[in-house]
Design a protein around this motif. Structure first.
Motif, PDB file in Angstrom:
ATOM      1  N   ALA A  10      39.001  45.603  39.470  1.00 58.38           N
ATOM      2  CA  ALA A  10      38.970  45.443  40.755  1.00 58.38           C
ATOM      3  C   ALA A  10      38.063  44.290  41.432  1.00 58.38           C
ATOM      4  O   ALA A  10      37.506  44.290  42.606  1.00 58.38           O
ATOM      5  CB  ALA A  10      38.629  46.704  41.738  1.00 58.38           C
ATOM      6  N   LEU A  12      37.969  39.678  41.759  1.00 58.23           N
ATOM      7  CA  LEU A  12      38.631  38.711  42.450  1.00 58.23           C
ATOM      8  C   LEU A  12      40.222  38.722  41.901  1.00 58.23           C
ATOM      9  O   LEU A  12      40.980  38.812  42.779  1.00 58.23           O
ATOM     10  CB  LEU A  12      38.130  37.429  41.999  1.00 58.23           C
ATOM     11  N   MET A  13      40.353  38.797  40.556  1.00 57.51           N
ATOM     12  CA  MET A  13      41.900  38.731  40.119  1.00 57.51           C
ATOM     13  C   MET A  13      42.569  40.092  40.254  1.00 57.51           C
ATOM     14  O   MET A  13      43.668  40.071  40.562  1.00 57.51           O
ATOM     15  CB  MET A  13      42.000  38.279  38.803  1.00 57.51           C
ATOM     16  N   GLY A  14      41.987  41.324  40.032  1.00 54.68           N
ATOM     17  CA  GLY A  14      42.401  42.525  40.204  1.00 54.68           C
ATOM     18  C   GLY A  14      42.962  42.554  41.816  1.00 54.68           C
ATOM     19  O   GLY A  14      44.239  43.188  41.872  1.00 54.68           O
ATOM     20  N   PHE A  33      41.490  50.922  38.617  1.00 54.23           N
ATOM     21  CA  PHE A  33      40.514  51.562  37.907  1.00 54.23           C
ATOM     22  C   PHE A  33      39.354  50.239  37.770  1.00 54.23           C
ATOM     23  O   PHE A  33      39.859  49.042  37.445  1.00 54.23           O
ATOM     24  CB  PHE A  33      40.899  51.866  36.283  1.00 54.23           C
ATOM     25  N   PRO A  35      35.203  50.258  36.471  1.00 56.82           N
ATOM     26  CA  PRO A  35      33.970  51.343  35.974  1.00 56.82           C
ATOM     27  C   PRO A  35      32.658  51.115  37.062  1.00 56.82           C
ATOM     28  O   PRO A  35      31.748  51.903  36.946  1.00 56.82           O
ATOM     29  CB  PRO A  35      33.531  50.864  34.479  1.00 56.82           C
ATOM     30  N   ALA A  71      43.217  43.332  34.428  1.00 58.50           N
ATOM     31  CA  ALA A  71      42.570  42.061  35.022  1.00 58.50           C
ATOM     32  C   ALA A  71      40.850  42.697  34.784  1.00 58.50           C
ATOM     33  O   ALA A  71      40.319  42.400  35.755  1.00 58.50           O
ATOM     34  CB  ALA A  71      42.837  42.193  36.536  1.00 58.50           C
ATOM     35  N   PRO A  73      37.323  41.808  32.692  1.00 58.13           N
ATOM     36  CA  PRO A  73      36.842  40.779  31.783  1.00 58.13           C
ATOM     37  C   PRO A  73      37.290  40.684  30.358  1.00 58.13           C
ATOM     38  O   PRO A  73      37.832  41.735  29.896  1.00 58.13           O
ATOM     39  CB  PRO A  73      35.296  41.117  31.714  1.00 58.13           C
ATOM     40  N   PRO A  74      37.620  39.494  29.645  1.00 55.54           N
ATOM     41  CA  PRO A  74      38.383  39.214  28.330  1.00 55.54           C
ATOM     42  C   PRO A  74      37.816  40.448  27.514  1.00 55.54           C
ATOM     43  O   PRO A  74      38.402  40.776  26.474  1.00 55.54           O
ATOM     44  CB  PRO A  74      38.202  37.986  28.189  1.00 55.54           C
ATOM     45  N   HIS A  77      40.146  43.311  27.271  1.00 62.67           N
ATOM     46  CA  HIS A  77      41.494  43.064  27.307  1.00 62.67           C
ATOM     47  C   HIS A  77      42.286  43.594  26.104  1.00 62.67           C
ATOM     48  O   HIS A  77      43.154  44.373  26.533  1.00 62.67           O
ATOM     49  CB  HIS A  77      41.877  41.604  27.358  1.00 62.67           C
ATOM     50  N   GLU A  94      45.614  39.712  31.735  1.00 65.18           N
ATOM     51  CA  GLU A  94      45.145  38.441  32.374  1.00 65.18           C
ATOM     52  C   GLU A  94      44.598  37.606  31.013  1.00 65.18           C
ATOM     53  O   GLU A  94      44.697  37.955  30.106  1.00 65.18           O
ATOM     54  CB  GLU A  94      43.910  38.633  33.088  1.00 65.18           C
ATOM     55  N   LYS A  95      44.500  36.273  31.541  1.00 61.10           N
ATOM     56  CA  LYS A  95      43.901  35.203  30.540  1.00 61.10           C
ATOM     57  C   LYS A  95      42.711  35.322  30.647  1.00 61.10           C
ATOM     58  O   LYS A  95      41.756  35.684  31.576  1.00 61.10           O
ATOM     59  CB  LYS A  95      44.578  33.896  30.844  1.00 61.10           C
ATOM     60  N   GLY A 121      49.071  36.698  32.628  1.00 60.48           N
ATOM     61  CA  GLY A 121      48.942  36.074  34.418  1.00 60.48           C
ATOM     62  C   GLY A 121      48.975  34.571  34.253  1.00 60.48           C
ATOM     63  O   GLY A 121      47.925  33.922  34.281  1.00 60.48           O
ATOM     64  N   GLN A 123      50.470  31.717  36.113  1.00 56.90           N
ATOM     65  CA  GLN A 123      51.141  31.341  37.139  1.00 56.90           C
ATOM     66  C   GLN A 123      51.933  29.895  37.276  1.00 56.90           C
ATOM     67  O   GLN A 123      53.104  29.897  37.861  1.00 56.90           O
ATOM     68  CB  GLN A 123      50.559  31.272  38.591  1.00 56.90           C
ATOM     69  N   TRP A 160      33.084  32.117  40.160  1.00 55.71           N
ATOM     70  CA  TRP A 160      32.216  33.005  40.516  1.00 55.71           C
ATOM     71  C   TRP A 160      32.198  34.222  39.981  1.00 55.71           C
ATOM     72  O   TRP A 160      33.272  34.448  39.087  1.00 55.71           O
ATOM     73  CB  TRP A 160      32.944  33.140  42.034  1.00 55.71           C
ATOM     74  N   PHE A 163      30.567  37.171  34.845  1.00 54.53           N
ATOM     75  CA  PHE A 163      31.170  37.578  33.478  1.00 54.53           C
ATOM     76  C   PHE A 163      31.633  36.256  32.896  1.00 54.53           C
ATOM     77  O   PHE A 163      31.471  36.096  31.618  1.00 54.53           O
ATOM     78  CB  PHE A 163      32.162  38.482  33.475  1.00 54.53           C
TER      79      PHE A 163
HETATM   80  N1  LIG Z   1      45.248  34.085  36.500  1.00 55.20           N
HETATM   81  C1  LIG Z   1      44.311  33.631  37.325  1.00 55.20           C
HETATM   82  O1  LIG Z   1      44.540  32.465  38.184  1.00 55.20           O
HETATM   83  C2  LIG Z   1      42.952  34.151  37.268  1.00 55.20           C
HETATM   84  C3  LIG Z   1      41.917  33.708  38.015  1.00 55.20           C
HETATM   85  C4  LIG Z   1      40.788  34.185  38.203  1.00 55.20           C
HETATM   86  C5  LIG Z   1      40.427  34.992  36.968  1.00 55.20           C
HETATM   87  N2  LIG Z   1      41.329  35.597  36.082  1.00 55.20           N
HETATM   88  C6  LIG Z   1      41.045  36.409  34.908  1.00 55.20           C
HETATM   89  O2  LIG Z   1      41.225  37.713  35.452  1.00 55.20           O
HETATM   90  C7  LIG Z   1      40.413  38.631  34.786  1.00 55.20           C
HETATM   91  C8  LIG Z   1      39.155  39.246  35.655  1.00 55.20           C
HETATM   92  O3  LIG Z   1      38.353  38.014  36.365  1.00 55.20           O
HETATM   93  P1  LIG Z   1      37.757  38.185  37.855  1.00 55.20           P
HETATM   94  O4  LIG Z   1      37.688  36.635  38.174  1.00 55.20           O
HETATM   95  O5  LIG Z   1      38.507  39.082  38.597  1.00 55.20           O
HETATM   96  O6  LIG Z   1      36.292  38.804  37.474  1.00 55.20           O
HETATM   97  P2  LIG Z   1      35.350  39.488  38.598  1.00 55.20           P
HETATM   98  O7  LIG Z   1      33.765  39.067  38.050  1.00 55.20           O
HETATM   99  O8  LIG Z   1      35.768  38.945  39.752  1.00 55.20           O
HETATM  100  O9  LIG Z   1      35.940  40.911  38.426  1.00 55.20           O
HETATM  101  C9  LIG Z   1      35.769  41.629  37.247  1.00 55.20           C
HETATM  102  C10 LIG Z   1      35.758  43.202  37.599  1.00 55.20           C
HETATM  103  O10 LIG Z   1      35.885  43.811  36.447  1.00 55.20           O
HETATM  104  C11 LIG Z   1      35.127  44.839  36.489  1.00 55.20           C
HETATM  105  N3  LIG Z   1      35.092  45.433  35.053  1.00 55.20           N
HETATM  106  C12 LIG Z   1      34.063  45.547  34.265  1.00 55.20           C
HETATM  107  N4  LIG Z   1      33.911  46.003  33.218  1.00 55.20           N
HETATM  108  C13 LIG Z   1      35.301  46.662  33.276  1.00 55.20           C
HETATM  109  C14 LIG Z   1      36.210  47.176  32.513  1.00 55.20           C
HETATM  110  N5  LIG Z   1      35.542  47.888  31.143  1.00 55.20           N
HETATM  111  N6  LIG Z   1      37.467  47.595  32.737  1.00 55.20           N
HETATM  112  C15 LIG Z   1      37.907  47.193  34.135  1.00 55.20           C
HETATM  113  N7  LIG Z   1      37.127  46.461  34.935  1.00 55.20           N
HETATM  114  C16 LIG Z   1      36.156  46.206  34.556  1.00 55.20           C
HETATM  115  C17 LIG Z   1      33.829  44.485  37.380  1.00 55.20           C
HETATM  116  O11 LIG Z   1      33.420  45.560  37.769  1.00 55.20           O
HETATM  117  C18 LIG Z   1      34.577  43.769  38.180  1.00 55.20           C
HETATM  118  O12 LIG Z   1      34.952  44.339  39.692  1.00 55.20           O
HETATM  119  C19 LIG Z   1      39.650  37.743  33.670  1.00 55.20           C
HETATM  120  O13 LIG Z   1      40.286  37.800  32.413  1.00 55.20           O
HETATM  121  C20 LIG Z   1      39.959  36.291  34.397  1.00 55.20           C
HETATM  122  O14 LIG Z   1      39.957  35.354  33.273  1.00 55.20           O
HETATM  123  C21 LIG Z   1      42.785  35.120  36.272  1.00 55.20           C
END
Ligand SMILES: NC(=O)c1ccc[n+]([C@@H]2O[C@H](COP(=O)([O-])OP(=O)(O)OC[C@H]3O[C@@H](n4cnc5c(N)ncnc54)[C@H](O)[C@@H]3O)[C@@H](O)[C@H]2O)c1
Length: 343
Positions: A10, A12-14, A33, A35, A71, A73-74, A77, A94-95, A121, A123, A160, A163
């Motif tokens: 949940a 940025l990308m979630g 979901f 954690p 969505a 952290p990698p 995935h 997600e990537k 993901g 786009q 930002w 991770f």
């Molecule tokens: N397609 C796009 O344009 C794009 C843009 C940004 C990020 N992303 C990808 O989306 C994914 C998330 O990045 P983000 O920018 O949202 O990161 P973020 O730091 O904003 O959020 C990550 C979230 O994951 C949660 N998290 C931690 N451990 C977890 C687990 N085991 N299971 C589920 N959630 C967990 C964290 O609590 C946090 O809320 C990454 O793979 C990133 O590369 C894609």
């Protein structure tokens, strides 16, 4: 019946996926979901999702989603995509796909075993001009392609969050997190030539700057990824690719893109005009393309949900996802070993 959908992560990308999925008629987001204490509940309350979970197994048992969006952290995935496939769900991951080659193979094997659909993901694949360019190249419009230039990054800006700057969670820096988009698009437009070798260098400029720009959560001492990298890829068909990634670009740098060099001319990502060449003259050729969808993330989900319902196909093919992952793994191996590596 609407496709019961759950989102893992949940951040940025979630949240971006939750926002987009709310606009997809054929999907119904049933749960989110995360954690981290309160993260899923906050996103659910703000974005109108009925259920929030801090335990993934509980979500899968209680909600039985048909579609899962990974969505997180990698680092997570592979385990989460595989868990979703094993529970019978289709997955958009997600990537970057995951942390190494073995995990990528395991994701593909789990999807095939479960007989479920998979996409990622990316786009840029929603660009209608790029779809027209892919067709133009496949029909031989550029003649034999001999080289592709790929570049991109950010203007003085690490992503930002907590991770992206930590390799143990992210798999890598600018190449894995940012270039992955445009690299995927380039390979897709080219028809996925087979990568054979990669030679690359990686560099981290941030911790050598007197006044580093830090907009992530943490300090310079935590950074374990590259913010600059250059790579050269050889393909089995004799063509090559150069890739430049930089998170700390100068403000006047050219943003993100690729250009394809063929024996008949040059095509640029996102441009409807292909520059064909006759002797020293440029003869512009205009690609016929539909207008782009208004929102590429909404369009991405709408297409995948339609594929789940048997209308159309998943955008990203296994071979394409694996080719991108092999090149990224090759970049980091080559940079670490200081030599060209086979991928
Ligand atoms: N397609 C796009 O344009 C794009 C843009 C940004 C990020 N992303 C990808 O989306 C994914 C998330 O990045 P983000 O920018 O949202 O990161 P973020 O730091 O904003 O959020 C990550 C979230 O994951 C949660 N998290 C931690 N451990 C977890 C687990 N085991 N299971 C589920 N959630 C967990 C964290 O609590 C946090 O809320 C990454 O793979 C990133 O590369 C894609």
């Amino acid at each position: 019946m609407k496709v019961r959908t759950a989102v893992f992560g949940a951040g940025l990308m979630g949240r971006e996926h939750l926002r987009a999925l709310a606009q997809v008629e054929a999907a119904e987001v049933v749960a989110v979901f995360d954690p981290a204490e309160g993260a899923a509940a906050k996103a659910a309350a703000e974005l109108g999702v009925p259920e929030a979970y801090t335990d993934l197994d509980e979500l899968m048992k209680a909600e039985e989603p048909e579609y899962v969006v990974v969505a997180s952290p990698p680092l997570f995935h592979a385990q989460q995509s595989i868990a979703a496939f094993e529970a019978g769900a289709h997955v958009l991951c997600e990537k970057p796909l995951c942390m190494d080659r073995a995990e990528a193979d395991a994701i593909v094997a789990a999807a095939k075993k479960a007989g479920r659909l998979f996409t990622m993901g990316f786009q840029i694949r929603q660009s209608r001009v790029d779809r027209a360019l892919k067709q133009f190249i496949a029909e031989g419009g550029l003649g034999q392609v001999y080289h592709t230039r790929v570049w991109g990054g950010h203007i003085m800006n690490y992503p930002w969050g907590r991770f992206h700057h930590r390799r143990e969670f992210s798999f890598g820096g600018v190449m894995a997190a940012t270039i992955v988009h445009i690299l995927d698009a380039a390979l897709w437009v080219l028809g996925c030539p087979e990568p054979v070798t990669v030679s690359a260098s990686c560099f981290r400029r941030l911790d050598k700057m007197p006044d580093p720009p830090i907009n992530f959560v943490g300090g310079v001492e935590e950074v374990t990824v590259e913010d600059f990298s250059h790579a050269h890829v050889r393909f089995a068909d004799g063509s090559s690719m150069s890739i430049d990634g930089n998170w700390l670009m100068h403000p006047t740098s050219r943003g993100m893109g690729f250009e394809v060099l063929g024996v008949l001319g040059v095509a640029k990502e996102g441009s409807a005009i292909v520059e064909l060449e006759r002797k020293s003259e440029i003869v512009p050729h205009e690609l016929a393309a539909d207008p782009d969808p208004q929102d590429r993330t909404v369009a991405e989900h709408a297409e995948f949900v339609a594929a789940i319902r048997g209308q159309g196909e998943a955008q990203v093919r296994f071979a394409e996802a694996l080719a991108v992952q092999r090149i990224l793994v090759g970049i980091y191996e080559s940079a670490a070993q200081g030599r060209e590596v086979r991928v």
